[in-house]
Design a protein around this motif. Structure first.
Motif, PDB file in Angstrom:
ATOM      1  N   HIS A  48       0.804  -1.224   0.000  1.00  0.00           N
ATOM      2  CA  HIS A  48       0.000   0.000   0.000  1.00  0.00           C
ATOM      3  C   HIS A  48       0.839   1.277   0.000  1.00  0.00           C
ATOM      4  O   HIS A  48       0.406   2.305  -0.534  1.00  0.00           O
ATOM      5  N   PHE A  49       2.047   1.226   0.590  1.00  0.00           N
ATOM      6  CA  PHE A  49       2.799   2.467   0.788  1.00  0.00           C
ATOM      7  C   PHE A  49       4.227   2.434   0.243  1.00  0.00           C
ATOM      8  O   PHE A  49       4.773   3.478  -0.073  1.00  0.00           O
ATOM      9  N   GLY A  50       4.826   1.280   0.175  1.00  0.00           N
ATOM     10  CA  GLY A  50       6.147   1.163  -0.432  1.00  0.00           C
ATOM     11  C   GLY A  50       7.305   1.474   0.488  1.00  0.00           C
ATOM     12  O   GLY A  50       8.351   0.854   0.399  1.00  0.00           O
ATOM     13  N   SER A  51       7.131   2.457   1.370  1.00  0.00           N
ATOM     14  CA  SER A  51       8.219   2.839   2.266  1.00  0.00           C
ATOM     15  C   SER A  51       7.641   3.548   3.483  1.00  0.00           C
ATOM     16  O   SER A  51       6.486   3.985   3.474  1.00  0.00           O
ATOM     17  N   LYS A  52       8.454   3.688   4.501  1.00  0.00           N
ATOM     18  CA  LYS A  52       8.024   4.399   5.705  1.00  0.00           C
ATOM     19  C   LYS A  52       7.772   5.879   5.403  1.00  0.00           C
ATOM     20  O   LYS A  52       6.813   6.468   5.918  1.00  0.00           O
ATOM     21  N   ASP A  53       8.627   6.485   4.570  1.00  0.00           N
ATOM     22  CA  ASP A  53       8.424   7.889   4.213  1.00  0.00           C
ATOM     23  C   ASP A  53       7.066   8.097   3.555  1.00  0.00           C
ATOM     24  O   ASP A  53       6.346   9.060   3.855  1.00  0.00           O
ATOM     25  N   ASN A  54       6.714   7.190   2.653  1.00  0.00           N
ATOM     26  CA  ASN A  54       5.407   7.301   1.988  1.00  0.00           C
ATOM     27  C   ASN A  54       4.266   7.095   2.971  1.00  0.00           C
ATOM     28  O   ASN A  54       3.199   7.719   2.846  1.00  0.00           O
ATOM     29  N   LEU A  55       4.463   6.219   3.936  1.00  0.00           N
ATOM     30  CA  LEU A  55       3.442   6.006   4.960  1.00  0.00           C
ATOM     31  C   LEU A  55       3.231   7.286   5.765  1.00  0.00           C
ATOM     32  O   LEU A  55       2.090   7.677   6.037  1.00  0.00           O
ATOM     33  N   VAL A  56       4.321   7.941   6.153  1.00  0.00           N
ATOM     34  CA  VAL A  56       4.215   9.215   6.868  1.00  0.00           C
ATOM     35  C   VAL A  56       3.429  10.230   6.029  1.00  0.00           C
ATOM     36  O   VAL A  56       2.508  10.895   6.520  1.00  0.00           O
ATOM     37  N   ASN A  57       3.773  10.327   4.753  1.00  0.00           N
ATOM     38  CA  ASN A  57       3.085  11.266   3.868  1.00  0.00           C
ATOM     39  C   ASN A  57       1.589  10.977   3.784  1.00  0.00           C
ATOM     40  O   ASN A  57       0.763  11.891   3.815  1.00  0.00           O
ATOM     41  N   GLU A  58       1.243   9.694   3.681  1.00  0.00           N
ATOM     42  CA  GLU A  58      -0.163   9.332   3.520  1.00  0.00           C
ATOM     43  C   GLU A  58      -0.962   9.543   4.792  1.00  0.00           C
ATOM     44  O   GLU A  58      -2.174   9.793   4.732  1.00  0.00           O
ATOM     45  N   VAL A  59      -0.315   9.441   5.944  1.00  0.00           N
ATOM     46  CA  VAL A  59      -0.992   9.788   7.202  1.00  0.00           C
ATOM     47  C   VAL A  59      -1.421  11.255   7.147  1.00  0.00           C
ATOM     48  O   VAL A  59      -2.535  11.609   7.559  1.00  0.00           O
ATOM     49  N   PHE A  60      -0.565  12.105   6.622  1.00  0.00           N
ATOM     50  CA  PHE A  60      -0.912  13.522   6.491  1.00  0.00           C
ATOM     51  C   PHE A  60      -1.953  13.734   5.404  1.00  0.00           C
ATOM     52  O   PHE A  60      -2.888  14.531   5.584  1.00  0.00           O
ATOM     53  N   ARG A  61      -1.806  13.046   4.279  1.00  0.00           N
ATOM     54  CA  ARG A  61      -2.753  13.239   3.177  1.00  0.00           C
ATOM     55  C   ARG A  61      -4.181  12.916   3.618  1.00  0.00           C
ATOM     56  O   ARG A  61      -5.142  13.600   3.238  1.00  0.00           O
ATOM     57  N   ARG A  62      -4.321  11.871   4.430  1.00  0.00           N
ATOM     58  CA  ARG A  62      -5.654  11.433   4.842  1.00  0.00           C
ATOM     59  C   ARG A  62      -6.410  12.547   5.564  1.00  0.00           C
ATOM     60  O   ARG A  62      -7.621  12.681   5.422  1.00  0.00           O
ATOM     61  N   ARG A  63      -5.714  13.358   6.347  1.00  0.00           N
ATOM     62  CA  ARG A  63      -6.355  14.456   7.078  1.00  0.00           C
ATOM     63  C   ARG A  63      -6.297  15.765   6.304  1.00  0.00           C
ATOM     64  O   ARG A  63      -7.260  16.542   6.294  1.00  0.00           O
ATOM     65  N   MET A  64      -5.164  16.023   5.671  1.00  0.00           N
ATOM     66  CA  MET A  64      -4.949  17.321   5.036  1.00  0.00           C
ATOM     67  C   MET A  64      -5.826  17.534   3.812  1.00  0.00           C
ATOM     68  O   MET A  64      -6.236  18.665   3.532  1.00  0.00           O
ATOM     69  N   ASP A  65      -6.106  16.477   3.046  1.00  0.00           N
ATOM     70  CA  ASP A  65      -6.964  16.634   1.875  1.00  0.00           C
ATOM     71  C   ASP A  65      -8.330  17.186   2.277  1.00  0.00           C
ATOM     72  O   ASP A  65      -8.847  18.132   1.663  1.00  0.00           O
ATOM     73  N   GLU A  66      -8.913  16.585   3.304  1.00  0.00           N
ATOM     74  CA  GLU A  66     -10.247  17.009   3.750  1.00  0.00           C
ATOM     75  C   GLU A  66     -10.212  18.420   4.333  1.00  0.00           C
ATOM     76  O   GLU A  66     -11.069  19.256   4.017  1.00  0.00           O
ATOM     77  N   MET A  67      -9.224  18.694   5.163  1.00  0.00           N
ATOM     78  CA  MET A  67      -9.140  20.013   5.781  1.00  0.00           C
ATOM     79  C   MET A  67      -8.866  21.093   4.732  1.00  0.00           C
ATOM     80  O   MET A  67      -9.454  22.182   4.778  1.00  0.00           O
ATOM     81  N   SER A  68      -7.996  20.805   3.783  1.00  0.00           N
ATOM     82  CA  SER A  68      -7.682  21.787   2.741  1.00  0.00           C
ATOM     83  C   SER A  68      -8.892  22.075   1.870  1.00  0.00           C
ATOM     84  O   SER A  68      -9.152  23.238   1.506  1.00  0.00           O
ATOM     85  N   ALA A  69      -9.651  21.030   1.534  1.00  0.00           N
ATOM     86  CA  ALA A  69     -10.862  21.222   0.730  1.00  0.00           C
ATOM     87  C   ALA A  69     -11.868  22.085   1.479  1.00  0.00           C
ATOM     88  O   ALA A  69     -12.509  22.981   0.901  1.00  0.00           O
ATOM     89  N   ALA A  70     -12.010  21.843   2.792  1.00  0.00           N
ATOM     90  CA  ALA A  70     -12.937  22.644   3.597  1.00  0.00           C
ATOM     91  C   ALA A  70     -12.477  24.097   3.667  1.00  0.00           C
ATOM     92  O   ALA A  70     -13.290  25.027   3.572  1.00  0.00           O
ATOM     93  N   ARG A  71     -11.180  24.302   3.825  1.00  0.00           N
ATOM     94  CA  ARG A  71     -10.653  25.668   3.879  1.00  0.00           C
ATOM     95  C   ARG A  71     -10.906  26.415   2.572  1.00  0.00           C
ATOM     96  O   ARG A  71     -11.356  27.556   2.572  1.00  0.00           O
ATOM     97  N   LEU A  72     -10.601  25.777   1.443  1.00  0.00           N
ATOM     98  CA  LEU A  72     -10.748  26.451   0.151  1.00  0.00           C
ATOM     99  C   LEU A  72     -12.215  26.714  -0.167  1.00  0.00           C
ATOM    100  O   LEU A  72     -12.553  27.753  -0.750  1.00  0.00           O
TER     101      LEU A  72
END
Length: 217
Positions: A48-72
């Motif tokens: 699903h993620f390929g690496s630990k760095d990508n896992l860290v990024n996806e943890v942020f994406r899961r929350r940030m996508d929704e919050m950014s869409a709400a902000r915009l």
């Protein structure tokens, strides 16, 4: 049936990683801890993620996508309904973030993950956030800048940076003002939002620094 199971596995990994990153930090959390906590094998993480760095990024994406869409979305509404007004723009930046932090089921651990990101200075994560969410700050910078034309771009972005830092502090609910027992968490967060918006508005409207005011003394 295979696809929903796959998504369930991915969500379990993200949830486990978020909890562990919040508790132990990025460097202090191993993939083995994540797989054990999520009750999956290492192959699932790699798939699903390929690496630990990508896992860290996806943890942020899961929350940030929704919050950014709400902000915009709220920003666009503010521009349409209140043209030229600063406070609604600041509310569009502040309120979605505090709403996410208030949701203890989905946002509580993530707030602590944000704090870890500030503390650990993960360069890969910093680049990921800049590449994927820098446009959100630029949109707010453009909208706020139109309301305070006396500020240079540098001064504007200093103040926007200070607002983001203050907001993160407010999201963590770690300040001097504690929620009274007779006040709901939602009411306390709403009060925090209004106070921060009021404070930020005064900050953005403060006069530009004189060209030679470079010393703190």
């Amino acid at each position: 049936m295979g696809k929903p199971a796959s998504f369930s596995t991915k969500d379990r990994i993200l949830g486990a990683a978020e909890e562990l990153f919040a508790q132990y930090g990025f460097a202090g959390t191993s993939l083995r801890q994540v797989t054990s906590h999520a009750d999956v094998n290492i192959a699932a993480v790699n798939y699903h993620f390929g690496s630990k760095d990508n896992l860290v990024n996806e943890v942020f994406r899961r929350r940030m996508d929704e919050m950014s869409a709400a902000r915009l979305s709220q920003l666009e509404q503010a521009r349409t309904a209140h043209p030229g007004e600063l406070r609604p723009l600041l509310a569009a930046f502040v309120e979605p973030a505090l709403a996410m932090a208030q949701d203890r089921q989905s946002g509580g651990a993530f707030v602590r993950v944000i704090a870890r990101a500030y503390a650990e200075k993960n360069d890969n994560l910093r680049k990921f956030l800049s590449d994927h969410y820098g446009h959100v700050l630029r949109e707010f910078g453009k909208a706020i800048g139109a309301c305070v034309p006396g500020l240079s771009k540098e001064e504007l972005y200093w103040r926007l940076d200070f607002l983001a830092g203050s907001l993160t502090y407010a999201m963590a609910d770690f300040g001097l003002i504690k929620r009274p027992h007779n006040i709901s968490e939602a009411a306390h967060r709403s009060k925090a939002a209004q106070e921060l918006i009021h404070f930020a508005e005064a900050g953005f409207r403060a006069s530009a620094r004189a060209p030679d005011s470079t010393s703190l003394t």
